[in-house]
Design an enzyme around this catalytic site. Structure first.
Site, mmCIF file in Angstrom:
data_model
loop_
_atom_site.group_PDB
_atom_site.id
_atom_site.type_symbol
_atom_site.label_atom_id
_atom_site.label_comp_id
_atom_site.label_asym_id
_atom_site.label_seq_id
_atom_site.Cartn_x
_atom_site.Cartn_y
_atom_site.Cartn_z
ATOM 1 N N PHE A 145 61.518 -0.916 -15.991
ATOM 2 C CA PHE A 145 60.646 0.374 -16.057
ATOM 3 C C PHE A 145 61.341 1.522 -14.987
ATOM 4 O O PHE A 145 61.779 0.930 -14.073
ATOM 5 C CB PHE A 145 59.124 0.208 -15.215
ATOM 6 C CG PHE A 145 58.506 0.996 -14.605
ATOM 7 C CD1 PHE A 145 57.571 1.496 -16.140
ATOM 8 C CD2 PHE A 145 58.392 2.191 -13.257
ATOM 9 C CE1 PHE A 145 57.341 3.063 -15.631
ATOM 10 C CE2 PHE A 145 57.916 2.897 -13.304
ATOM 11 C CZ PHE A 145 57.361 3.519 -14.120
ATOM 12 N N ASP A 167 69.241 0.924 -10.636
ATOM 13 C CA ASP A 167 67.871 1.056 -10.537
ATOM 14 C C ASP A 167 67.387 -0.121 -9.505
ATOM 15 O O ASP A 167 67.348 -0.932 -9.291
ATOM 16 C CB ASP A 167 66.821 1.181 -11.881
ATOM 17 C CG ASP A 167 65.181 1.406 -11.454
ATOM 18 O OD1 ASP A 167 65.638 2.021 -10.108
ATOM 19 O OD2 ASP A 167 65.012 2.776 -12.381
ATOM 20 N N LYS A 200 61.569 5.234 -3.144
ATOM 21 C CA LYS A 200 60.269 4.213 -2.598
ATOM 22 C C LYS A 200 60.735 4.310 -1.155
ATOM 23 O O LYS A 200 60.502 5.217 -0.203
ATOM 24 C CB LYS A 200 60.671 3.220 -2.990
ATOM 25 C CG LYS A 200 59.323 3.126 -4.955
ATOM 26 C CD LYS A 200 59.052 1.551 -5.178
ATOM 27 C CE LYS A 200 58.321 2.130 -7.115
ATOM 28 N NZ LYS A 200 57.321 2.936 -6.246
#
Length: 434
Positions: A161, A246, A275
């Site tokens: 994702f 990522d 994040k």
């Protein structure tokens, strides 16, 4: 103060001091907001440390941390004071200019990553935007191979994702996310997870980049093996492809290290962050390693209006400072190990995975959704990324004592969730065999 300012202040005060009942706020949400997130589970109005409170006054232990965002918990006094001070000094200037906080944060990230000379940072506003920048970086690695074949392919993994904008979505493998928006940007191929043989077979000089998550968070916290990451580094270097990691979910201390890939001893060509970087304030980053990779994107080829603004970069600097000063990464490693060990002893838990305070655990049945609801009723915020999987990504300041309150409640949560699931399943009409 204008009438508009007064009404905004009144609305904020109403939510914090004299809140309406949660159901009223949820109805107003339904009437006013686009329904892409479904119905919110609760209306949250206040937080402190690892705790949050809803509009009805109920307290919850936040074991999801805004999906791995609130690294220092809620309302951290140092971070909030730095944000307030910076906003009162200089808020936004656009990238026609720079600011000391932007430069200092870039230098700090390069230092923490052990990046070689010539490495650079591009600041964005989110993880998805950081991945979009990485996608464009990959496209720029387009020089033909020695035999003249075009370098146009990008490899990613099944279960990965990477975001929901069109480029990031092309890298994301979940068909339910992709199908409504096809055709997506082309040239992306998805390989089986952690399958070295498949990687070796696919990776040649027509590949521009390989994009990997060291730990797949949305797939249920699935770590890539150290050998896979090391082999990916070896193969991409040999083929002239970029290795892009990522680390939006795994970076900034989440796994007990600054960046998850550091456990494998490799250095990527690029890394995306977001994040936890801003401690709750929106910011993302693309880090490029070495002068050759950093030169792929040139002036005018990418940009952002808000990315790297003084407030966001000040928030990130404050977050990193607080993580260092409080030995928070050591706490994440310690409490994470404690949690994983205790979870493995729970009867209904079949498998536990993760590093630091990014943890996934599988149940003995497909009742994770019911477990999330029951946990919420009992004052715990957790997440179900798959029908039999639960995920924890709490603030990195979570204590053993706080973790223990969840562990004490978990057997009862799972028993009730399993029973509810069985009752709901039994009540469903049989499928029409015709």
């Amino acid at each position: 103060m204008s009438t508009r300012e007064t009404s905004i202040e009144t609305a904020a005060a109403a939510a914090l001091v004299d809140p309406a009942k949660g159901q009223e706020w949820l109805q107003r949400y339904s009437d006013a907001l686009l329904g892409v997130f479904g119905t919110p589970q609760r209306v949250l109005v206040r937080g402190a440390g690892c705790l949050v409170w809803d509009a009805d006054g109920k307290q919850y232990l936040d074991l999801l941390g805004g999906i791995a965002v609130n690294a220092l918990g809620h309302a951290h006094p140092f971070v909030t004071s730095v944000i307030s001070s910076q906003l009162a000094t200089l808020g936004h200037v656009s990238n026609f200019f720079t600011s000391p906080t932007q430069v200092a944060l870039a230098e700090k990230l390069l230092s923490l990553a052990g990046a070689p000379a010539g490495s650079k940072v591009f600041f964005a506003n989110s993880g998805t935007e950081a991945v979009e920048a990485a996608f464009k970086l990959a496209r720029r690695n387009s020089a033909p191979s020695h035999d003249g074949k075009p370098r146009t392919r990008i490899l990613a993994l099944e279960g990965g994702f990477h975001g929901r904008t069109m480029g990031a979505l092309a890298l994301t493998s979940k068909q339910a996310y992709r199908a409504p928006f096809e055709p997506l940007p082309g040239g992306v191929e998805h390989l089986p997870f952690n399958d070295l043989q498949a990687l070796e077979a696919a990776l040649d000089e027509t590949v521009a980049a390989v994009v990997l998550e060291p730990i797949q968070g949305e797939a249920g916290v699935r770590p890539l093996s150290m050998s896979y990451l090391q082999k990916a580094r070896e193969l991409t270097s040999k083929a002239g492809a970029l290795l892009i990691l990522d680390e939006v979910q795994t970076g900034v201390g989440r796994t007990g290290r600054w960046f998850a890939h550091q456990a494998s001893g490799i250095t990527p060509d690029a890394m995306t962050l977001a994040k936890g970087l801003g401690g709750g304030f929106p910011i993302g980053a693309l880090v490029t390693f070495g002068s050759e990779v950093s030169a792929l994107l040139t002036p005018g080829q990418h940009g952002t209006t808000f990315g790297g603004n003084p407030v966001a970069t000040a928030a990130a600097l404050a977050t990193v400072h607080a993580l260092e000063a409080g030995a928070v990464l050591r706490n994440a490693d310690d409490v994470g190990s404690f949690l994983r060990g205790a979870l493995a002893e729970v009867d209904a838990v079949e498998d536990v995975r993760g590093e630091g305070l990014l943890i996934g655990f599988d149940l003995d049945g497909d009742y994770s959704a019911e477990a999330v609801k029951e946990a919420l009723e009992r004052g715990f915020i957790i997440n179900a990324p798959a029908p039999r999987t639960l995920r924890l990504a709490p603030p990195l300041v979570l204590t053993r004592a706080e973790a223990q309150t969840f562990l004490d409640a978990l057997p009862g949560i799972l028993d009730t969730a399993r029973y509810t699931h069985e009752q709901n399943t039994a009540a469903q009409p049989p499928e029409d065999s015709a």
